[in-house]
Design a protein around this motif. Sequence first.
Motif, PDB file in Angstrom:
ATOM      1  N   ALA A   1       0.817  -1.208   0.000  1.00  0.00           N
ATOM      2  CA  ALA A   1       0.000   0.000   0.000  1.00  0.00           C
ATOM      3  C   ALA A   1       0.852   1.260   0.000  1.00  0.00           C
ATOM      4  CB  ALA A   1      -0.944   0.001   1.203  1.00  0.00           C
ATOM      5  N   VAL A   2       1.947   1.244   0.770  1.00  0.00           N
ATOM      6  CA  VAL A   2       2.834   2.409   0.809  1.00  0.00           C
ATOM      7  C   VAL A   2       3.525   2.595  -0.532  1.00  0.00           C
ATOM      8  CG1 VAL A   2       4.866   3.440   1.890  1.00  0.00           C
ATOM      9  CG2 VAL A   2       3.179   2.228   3.298  1.00  0.00           C
TER      10      VAL A   2
ATOM     11  N   LYS B   1      -0.862   4.376  -1.848  1.00  0.00           N
ATOM     12  CA  LYS B   1      -2.201   4.303  -1.277  1.00  0.00           C
ATOM     13  C   LYS B   1      -2.204   4.536   0.231  1.00  0.00           C
ATOM     14  CE  LYS B   1      -3.603   0.965  -4.817  1.00  0.00           C
ATOM     15  NZ  LYS B   1      -4.008  -0.438  -5.093  1.00  0.00           N
ATOM     16  N   ALA B   2      -1.021   4.566   0.831  1.00  0.00           N
ATOM     17  CA  ALA B   2      -0.916   4.792   2.275  1.00  0.00           C
ATOM     18  C   ALA B   2       0.387   5.507   2.574  1.00  0.00           C
ATOM     19  CB  ALA B   2      -0.976   3.457   3.032  1.00  0.00           C
ATOM     20  N   ASP B   3       0.404   6.247   3.649  1.00  0.00           N
ATOM     21  CA  ASP B   3       1.604   6.950   4.091  1.00  0.00           C
ATOM     22  C   ASP B   3       2.528   5.971   4.807  1.00  0.00           C
ATOM     23  OD1 ASP B   3       2.681   9.874   4.558  1.00  0.00           O
ATOM     24  OD2 ASP B   3       3.026   8.764   6.421  1.00  0.00           O
TER      25      ASP B   3
ATOM     26  N   SER C   1       1.728   4.583   8.209  1.00  0.00           N
ATOM     27  CA  SER C   1       0.740   3.518   8.398  1.00  0.00           C
ATOM     28  C   SER C   1       1.397   2.207   8.803  1.00  0.00           C
ATOM     29  CB  SER C   1      -0.055   3.301   7.109  1.00  0.00           C
ATOM     30  OG  SER C   1       0.778   2.812   6.062  1.00  0.00           O
TER      31      SER C   1
END
Length: 461
Positions: A437-438, A442-444, A447
């Motif tokens: 995701a990172v 899609k994510a920091d 997360s």
Amino acid sequence: MSAFIRRSAAVVAGTTVFGIALAGCVGGGSSGTGDAASIDTSKATGTVEYWLWDNNQKAAYQQCADDFHAANPDVTVNITQYSWDDYWTKITNGFVSGTGPDVFTDHLSKYADFINNNQLVALDDVVAKDGIDLSQYTDGLADLWVGQDGKRYGLPKDWDTIAIFYNQDLVSAGGYSAEQLADLQWNPEDGGTYEEAIAHLTVDANGVRGDEPGFDKTRVAVYGLGLDNQSGGGIGQTQWSMYSGSTGWEYMDENPWGTKYNYDDERFQSTIGWMADLIEKGYMPSVAEVTGGDSTQTFGAGKYAMITNGSWNINSFFGLSGVDVGIAPTPMGPDGKRASMFNGLADSIWAGSKNKDAAAAWVEYLGSADCQNVIGAAGVVFPAIPSGAEAAAAAFQSRGIDVTPFTQQVADETTFLSPISDNAAKIAGIMTPAVDAVMEGKADPSSLTSANEQVNALFGQ
């Protein structure tokens, strides 16, 4: 605790091979599995089913099987090879269904779960009964295969490190020399001279380089840096571990058998964030682009100027048609040193084997100089016994392949262990989507702190 490396000179045909000493950490706690007290290798007969995942090594191991059969005509070894991903699925399913192999190539990240599920045979009685000399292996490798219960579950077969494979034509066209690649510096803030090289070696469909005005990141023809098949999840052996390892970051509170992971550490998170930035800038392919693909073949097609990968794949890269391949060391990190994961494989016996006598005899032969010298002479991997590693170095050199970037990590004492702990499969289930995701934007990176809390909760933290 971390690995440490001690140099011991062993020179073959002008190539230096280095002995390795690891600070092993053996504790108590988990229960043991298969009973080896009744195993008698002198009574070995029948067929041994042996599984491995590396097709590059299959021919050499077939030679070991043929030699073993010649010396033990009542025993036949049947070798089956599967791809890495299929291998572990078939191993797991085979253990559950009762159709697993008698002997299989085992991995440090997997065997703790196998022990806890009572799927491995402890080899201590066999080793003692047959007088197996554990000091014949490169220092520390045998210790890695002792579980938290103090029992031994494998005999070492080889070791590996990470380096950069590069397309010499693409690198030369970009104005870089082998000497310049060997002197690159990296940091997670701006990527250092390493990112500068990656950007310059990236070329879009119009021939514009990544560091030039007008570069079109949506139409990349050549990525400066390839990504090996996936994000790497929570281990990142060939994807990001060489970077995070050079920041001083460590996977756990101690290794092996740690119980507190450090994915909440800023050094780890900034490393993954830097990887995500490379993808966003168009200098490296996305996780979606590489998942399910073959990174070696993509490199061979001229799509990557550079890619980080392991010493076990030397022949795969140098066997590519029409590509002039070079090897460079991983970049110097913020701590002023290079870094590489140091991994060692072993052969283990499945607790459900119906032919443990013959299985143990085959494991002993796999762990002997007779077999490991054959593997070394094939020039595929660096065997666990020094004479085998020396034979491998000589074999690579005879083919004009300079493997110094792999052995350099050992000589310079810049290696660290793959994380060895319980709950490996569950950790992968948490960290793979989190890191994906990172990297996919899609994510920091922050997360990953939440993912780390889920991981540590598996250990009651």
